[in-house]
Design a protein around this motif. Structure first.
Motif, short mmCIF file in Angstrom:
data_model
loop_
_atom_site.label_atom_id
_atom_site.label_comp_id
_atom_site.label_asym_id
_atom_site.label_seq_id
_atom_site.Cartn_x
_atom_site.Cartn_y
_atom_site.Cartn_z
N ILE A 9 11.28 -3.33 5.74
CA ILE A 9 10.57 -2.14 5.05
C ILE A 9 10.73 -2.25 3.64
O ILE A 9 11.70 -2.81 2.96
N GLN A 11 9.45 -0.40 -0.06
CA GLN A 11 9.05 0.79 -0.40
C GLN A 11 8.50 0.42 -1.75
O GLN A 11 9.12 -0.12 -2.69
N TRP A 48 16.62 7.29 1.76
CA TRP A 48 15.86 6.12 1.42
C TRP A 48 15.34 6.21 0.00
O TRP A 48 15.05 5.04 -0.60
N PRO A 72 5.60 9.93 1.18
CA PRO A 72 4.95 8.82 1.12
C PRO A 72 3.34 9.13 1.15
O PRO A 72 3.04 10.36 1.86
N PHE A 74 0.96 6.60 1.80
CA PHE A 74 0.50 5.91 3.06
C PHE A 74 1.34 4.86 3.46
O PHE A 74 2.32 4.54 2.62
N VAL A 75 1.18 4.48 4.64
CA VAL A 75 2.08 3.07 5.17
C VAL A 75 1.19 2.23 5.32
O VAL A 75 -0.26 2.41 5.83
N HIS A 76 1.42 0.84 5.38
CA HIS A 76 0.39 -0.20 4.99
C HIS A 76 1.14 -1.62 5.83
O HIS A 76 2.40 -1.61 5.47
N LYS A 77 0.61 -2.32 6.30
CA LYS A 77 1.17 -3.62 6.68
C LYS A 77 1.16 -4.70 5.51
O LYS A 77 0.29 -4.53 4.74
N ILE A 88 6.57 -3.58 6.49
CA ILE A 88 5.82 -2.49 6.41
C ILE A 88 6.10 -1.84 5.13
O ILE A 88 7.26 -1.77 4.37
N ILE A 89 4.91 -1.45 4.14
CA ILE A 89 4.92 -0.87 2.80
C ILE A 89 4.95 0.50 3.09
O ILE A 89 4.01 1.10 3.85
N ILE A 90 5.75 1.16 2.48
CA ILE A 90 5.85 2.64 2.49
C ILE A 90 5.48 2.88 1.07
O ILE A 90 6.02 2.47 0.03
N TYR A 92 4.61 5.20 -2.30
CA TYR A 92 4.79 6.49 -2.86
C TYR A 92 4.19 6.63 -4.23
O TYR A 92 3.94 5.78 -5.04
#
Length: 140
Positions: A9, A11, A48, A72, A74-77, A88-90, A92
Protein backbone atom coordinates in the motif's frame (compact mmCIF):
# COMPACT_ATOMS: atom_id res chain seq x y z
CA UNK A 1 -7.66 -22.33 -8.39
CA UNK A 2 -6.03 -18.91 -8.27
CA UNK A 3 -4.43 -17.67 -5.09
CA UNK A 4 -4.95 -14.38 -3.32
CA UNK A 5 -2.46 -11.66 -4.17
CA UNK A 6 -0.30 -9.72 -1.74
CA UNK A 7 0.02 -6.04 -2.52
CA UNK A 8 1.86 -3.18 -0.92
CA UNK A 9 0.00 0.00 0.00
CA UNK A 10 1.35 3.40 -0.93
CA UNK A 11 -0.38 6.56 0.27
CA UNK A 12 0.13 9.54 -2.04
CA UNK A 13 -0.83 13.15 -1.56
CA UNK A 14 -2.11 15.65 -4.06
CA UNK A 15 -0.58 18.51 -2.08
CA UNK A 16 -1.98 21.87 -3.09
CA UNK A 17 -1.12 25.47 -2.42
CA UNK A 18 -4.08 27.22 -4.02
CA UNK A 19 -4.08 26.20 -7.69
CA UNK A 20 -0.53 24.84 -7.45
CA UNK A 21 0.17 21.13 -7.07
CA UNK A 22 3.49 19.76 -5.78
CA UNK A 23 5.08 17.26 -8.15
CA UNK A 24 8.36 15.43 -7.53
CA UNK A 25 10.77 13.24 -9.50
CA UNK A 26 12.06 9.98 -8.07
CA UNK A 27 15.85 10.17 -7.93
CA UNK A 28 16.43 6.46 -8.71
CA UNK A 29 13.93 5.90 -11.53
CA UNK A 30 13.70 9.40 -13.02
CA UNK A 31 9.89 9.07 -13.03
CA UNK A 32 7.42 11.59 -11.68
CA UNK A 33 6.21 11.07 -8.13
CA UNK A 34 3.93 12.57 -5.52
CA UNK A 35 4.63 13.09 -1.82
CA UNK A 36 3.96 10.04 0.33
CA UNK A 37 5.03 6.44 0.22
CA UNK A 38 4.62 2.86 1.23
CA UNK A 39 3.17 1.83 4.52
CA UNK A 40 5.43 -0.17 6.82
CA UNK A 41 4.21 -3.52 8.13
CA UNK A 42 3.90 -2.24 11.70
CA UNK A 43 1.79 0.75 10.56
CA UNK A 44 -1.01 -1.32 9.02
CA UNK A 45 -2.96 -1.77 12.28
CA UNK A 46 -2.31 1.81 13.46
CA UNK A 47 -3.85 5.08 12.27
CA UNK A 48 -2.91 5.23 8.58
CA UNK A 49 -2.47 9.00 8.81
CA UNK A 50 0.58 8.37 11.04
CA UNK A 51 2.20 6.62 8.06
CA UNK A 52 1.31 9.55 5.77
CA UNK A 53 2.81 12.15 8.12
CA UNK A 54 5.95 10.02 8.66
CA UNK A 55 6.51 9.89 4.90
CA UNK A 56 5.91 13.63 4.51
CA UNK A 57 8.44 14.43 7.24
CA UNK A 58 10.99 12.12 5.57
CA UNK A 59 10.42 13.45 2.04
CA UNK A 60 9.53 17.13 2.50
CA UNK A 61 11.37 18.01 5.70
CA UNK A 62 10.56 19.04 9.25
CA UNK A 63 9.63 22.65 8.42
CA UNK A 64 6.57 21.99 6.33
CA UNK A 65 3.09 22.04 7.83
CA UNK A 66 0.30 20.45 5.84
CA UNK A 67 -3.29 19.41 6.38
CA UNK A 68 -4.39 16.07 4.92
CA UNK A 69 -8.03 15.24 4.34
CA UNK A 70 -8.14 11.67 5.76
CA UNK A 71 -10.93 10.63 3.37
CA UNK A 72 -9.29 9.10 0.27
CA UNK A 73 -10.26 10.65 -3.05
CA UNK A 74 -9.53 7.50 -5.06
CA UNK A 75 -7.69 4.18 -5.12
CA UNK A 76 -5.51 3.18 -8.09
CA UNK A 77 -3.15 0.41 -9.12
CA UNK A 78 0.59 1.03 -9.32
CA UNK A 79 3.88 -0.78 -9.75
CA UNK A 80 6.57 0.31 -7.33
CA UNK A 81 9.61 1.28 -9.42
CA UNK A 82 12.04 -0.39 -7.06
CA UNK A 83 11.53 -4.15 -7.37
CA UNK A 84 8.42 -3.75 -9.58
CA UNK A 85 6.03 -4.77 -6.78
CA UNK A 86 2.29 -4.49 -7.45
CA UNK A 87 0.94 -1.78 -5.22
CA UNK A 88 -2.30 0.00 -4.34
CA UNK A 89 -2.21 3.81 -4.37
CA UNK A 90 -4.53 5.43 -1.87
CA UNK A 91 -4.77 9.08 -2.92
CA UNK A 92 -5.57 11.94 -0.57
CA UNK A 93 -6.00 15.68 -0.96
CA UNK A 94 -3.78 17.85 1.18
CA UNK A 95 -3.04 21.53 1.47
CA UNK A 96 0.07 23.44 2.42
CA UNK A 97 -0.41 25.40 5.63
CA UNK A 98 3.09 26.88 5.95
CA UNK A 99 6.79 26.24 5.44
CA UNK A 100 9.08 25.36 2.57
CA UNK A 101 9.78 21.94 1.10
CA UNK A 102 13.22 20.51 1.80
CA UNK A 103 13.65 17.54 -0.50
CA UNK A 104 15.23 14.35 0.79
CA UNK A 105 17.64 12.36 -1.37
CA UNK A 106 14.66 10.24 -2.55
CA UNK A 107 13.75 12.99 -5.01
CA UNK A 108 15.98 15.13 -7.22
CA UNK A 109 13.40 17.58 -8.57
CA UNK A 110 10.27 19.33 -7.38
CA UNK A 111 7.94 21.92 -8.81
CA UNK A 112 4.70 23.60 -7.84
CA UNK A 113 2.72 23.31 -11.08
CA UNK A 114 -0.50 25.03 -12.11
CA UNK A 115 -3.30 22.43 -12.05
CA UNK A 116 -4.99 24.09 -15.03
CA UNK A 117 -2.01 24.05 -17.41
CA UNK A 118 0.27 21.22 -16.20
CA UNK A 119 0.89 18.39 -18.68
CA UNK A 120 1.69 15.30 -16.56
CA UNK A 121 2.96 13.31 -19.58
CA UNK A 122 6.27 15.21 -19.46
CA UNK A 123 7.08 13.90 -15.97
CA UNK A 124 4.87 10.94 -15.08
CA UNK A 125 4.53 7.50 -16.65
CA UNK A 126 2.42 4.35 -16.45
CA UNK A 127 -0.01 3.99 -13.53
CA UNK A 128 1.20 7.14 -11.78
CA UNK A 129 0.47 9.11 -14.95
CA UNK A 130 -3.04 7.61 -14.99
CA UNK A 131 -3.55 8.60 -11.35
CA UNK A 132 -2.35 12.19 -11.89
CA UNK A 133 -4.54 12.55 -14.99
CA UNK A 134 -7.50 11.18 -13.05
CA UNK A 135 -6.91 13.79 -10.36
CA UNK A 136 -6.47 16.69 -12.81
CA UNK A 137 -9.62 15.67 -14.72
CA UNK A 138 -11.64 15.71 -11.50
CA UNK A 139 -10.15 18.58 -9.53
CA UNK A 140 -8.53 21.06 -11.94
Amino acid sequence: MSKHGFFQITQKLFLRDGNSLLVLRDQKSGHGDLPGGRMNEDEFFEDWMDSVYREIKEELGENIKIEVNPKPIFVHKHMVNEGNFPCIIIAYEAKLIQGNVQLSDEHDYMEWVDIHSFDPKKLFSEYMLDAVQLYLNQYA
